[in-house]
Design a protein around this motif. Structure first.
Motif, short mmCIF file in Angstrom:
data_model
loop_
_atom_site.label_atom_id
_atom_site.label_comp_id
_atom_site.label_asym_id
_atom_site.label_seq_id
_atom_site.Cartn_x
_atom_site.Cartn_y
_atom_site.Cartn_z
N ASP A 6 0.86 -1.15 -0.10
CA ASP A 6 0.14 0.04 0.23
C ASP A 6 1.15 1.18 -0.11
N MET A 7 0.98 1.81 -1.22
CA MET A 7 2.03 2.89 -1.47
C MET A 7 1.15 4.13 -0.50
N GLU A 8 0.17 4.46 -0.58
CA GLU A 8 -0.51 5.49 0.01
C GLU A 8 -0.34 5.39 1.91
N LEU A 9 -0.39 4.12 2.21
CA LEU A 9 -0.07 4.06 3.46
C LEU A 9 1.43 4.30 3.87
N PHE A 10 2.28 3.86 3.08
CA PHE A 10 3.76 3.94 3.24
C PHE A 10 4.10 5.47 3.11
N LEU A 11 3.35 6.33 2.38
CA LEU A 11 3.84 7.97 2.26
C LEU A 11 3.09 8.53 3.37
N ALA A 12 1.98 7.96 3.93
CA ALA A 12 0.96 8.84 4.74
C ALA A 12 1.89 9.61 5.80
N GLY A 13 3.07 9.29 6.50
CA GLY A 13 3.37 10.02 7.24
C GLY A 13 4.20 10.98 6.76
N ILE A 14 4.77 10.98 5.81
CA ILE A 14 5.64 12.35 5.40
C ILE A 14 4.76 13.22 4.31
N LEU A 15 3.59 12.83 4.02
CA LEU A 15 2.88 13.60 3.04
C LEU A 15 2.40 15.04 3.68
N THR A 16 2.63 16.16 3.18
CA THR A 16 2.07 17.51 3.43
C THR A 16 1.47 18.21 2.22
N GLY A 17 0.93 19.30 2.61
CA GLY A 17 0.54 20.15 1.58
C GLY A 17 -0.96 19.70 1.38
N SER A 18 -1.45 20.31 0.09
CA SER A 18 -2.84 20.15 -0.21
C SER A 18 -3.37 18.89 -0.57
N HIS A 19 -4.63 18.62 -0.53
CA HIS A 19 -5.15 17.41 -0.81
C HIS A 19 -4.80 17.03 -2.21
N ALA A 20 -4.76 17.93 -3.26
CA ALA A 20 -4.20 17.66 -4.73
C ALA A 20 -2.89 17.06 -4.73
N SER A 21 -1.95 17.75 -3.92
CA SER A 21 -0.53 17.70 -4.07
C SER A 21 -0.52 16.12 -3.45
N ARG A 22 -1.05 15.94 -2.25
CA ARG A 22 -0.98 14.57 -1.73
C ARG A 22 -1.38 13.36 -2.78
N ARG A 23 -2.70 13.67 -3.31
CA ARG A 23 -3.01 12.84 -4.38
C ARG A 23 -2.01 12.50 -5.66
N ARG A 24 -1.47 13.56 -5.96
CA ARG A 24 -0.48 13.47 -7.06
C ARG A 24 0.81 12.68 -6.81
N HIS A 25 1.31 12.97 -5.43
CA HIS A 25 2.43 12.01 -4.89
C HIS A 25 2.05 10.61 -4.94
N VAL A 26 0.86 10.31 -4.36
CA VAL A 26 0.44 8.84 -4.09
C VAL A 26 0.29 8.19 -5.57
N ARG A 27 -0.21 9.00 -6.56
CA ARG A 27 -0.45 8.48 -7.98
C ARG A 27 0.80 8.21 -8.42
N GLN A 28 1.84 9.18 -8.44
CA GLN A 28 3.16 9.25 -9.08
C GLN A 28 3.63 7.98 -8.29
N ALA A 29 3.77 8.08 -7.24
CA ALA A 29 4.52 6.80 -6.29
C ALA A 29 3.95 5.46 -6.84
N LYS A 30 2.87 5.22 -7.10
CA LYS A 30 2.20 3.92 -7.58
C LYS A 30 2.82 3.70 -8.79
N ILE A 31 3.11 4.64 -9.83
CA ILE A 31 3.44 4.45 -10.99
C ILE A 31 4.85 4.07 -11.24
N ILE A 32 5.60 4.61 -10.26
CA ILE A 32 7.20 4.44 -10.06
C ILE A 32 7.30 3.16 -9.53
N GLN A 33 6.58 2.85 -8.61
CA GLN A 33 6.45 1.50 -7.86
C GLN A 33 6.01 0.38 -9.15
N ALA A 34 5.09 0.57 -9.71
CA ALA A 34 4.72 -0.46 -10.71
C ALA A 34 5.82 -0.58 -11.98
#
Length: 95
Positions: A6-34
């Motif tokens: 779960d990449m979202e859970l992995f990044l949850a502790g360090i994500l800051t900023g707006s909801h849109a920025s957090r969503r973008r980081h999670v989406r991009q992290a999932k792409i990187i992981q894949a």
């Protein structure tokens, strides 16, 4: 049977900023992981080495706009910080 990473859970502790920025980081992290999982068979960031990160920045983002490369670099920096690694990443996503 193991649970998928779960990449979202992995990044949850360090994500800051707006909801849109957090969503973008999670989406991009999932792409990187894949991409890394497909190429290197490394399913979780804990198994990654610097060469996997460099490969993604060099080869998977080749030909992308500078802005796109920069946003992926920001996401990659979050992942590296979460892993507590001392890897240096290239400025502005250029390798």
């Amino acid at each position: 049977m193991s649970q998928p990473f779960d990449m979202e859970l992995f990044l949850a502790g360090i994500l800051t900023g707006s909801h849109a920025s957090r969503r973008r980081h999670v989406r991009q992290a999932k792409i990187i992981q894949a991409e890394i999982a497909e190429r290197w068979q490394r399913k979780t960031p804990w198994a990654w080495q610097r060469k996997h990160v460099t490969w993604f920045l060099e080869h998977r983002l080749d030909g992308r706009r500078d802005a796109t490369r920069y946003y992926y670099l920001l996401t990659m920096r979050l992942i590296v910080r979460r892993l507590e690694k001392s890897w240096t990443l290239p400025p502005r996503g250029r390798v």
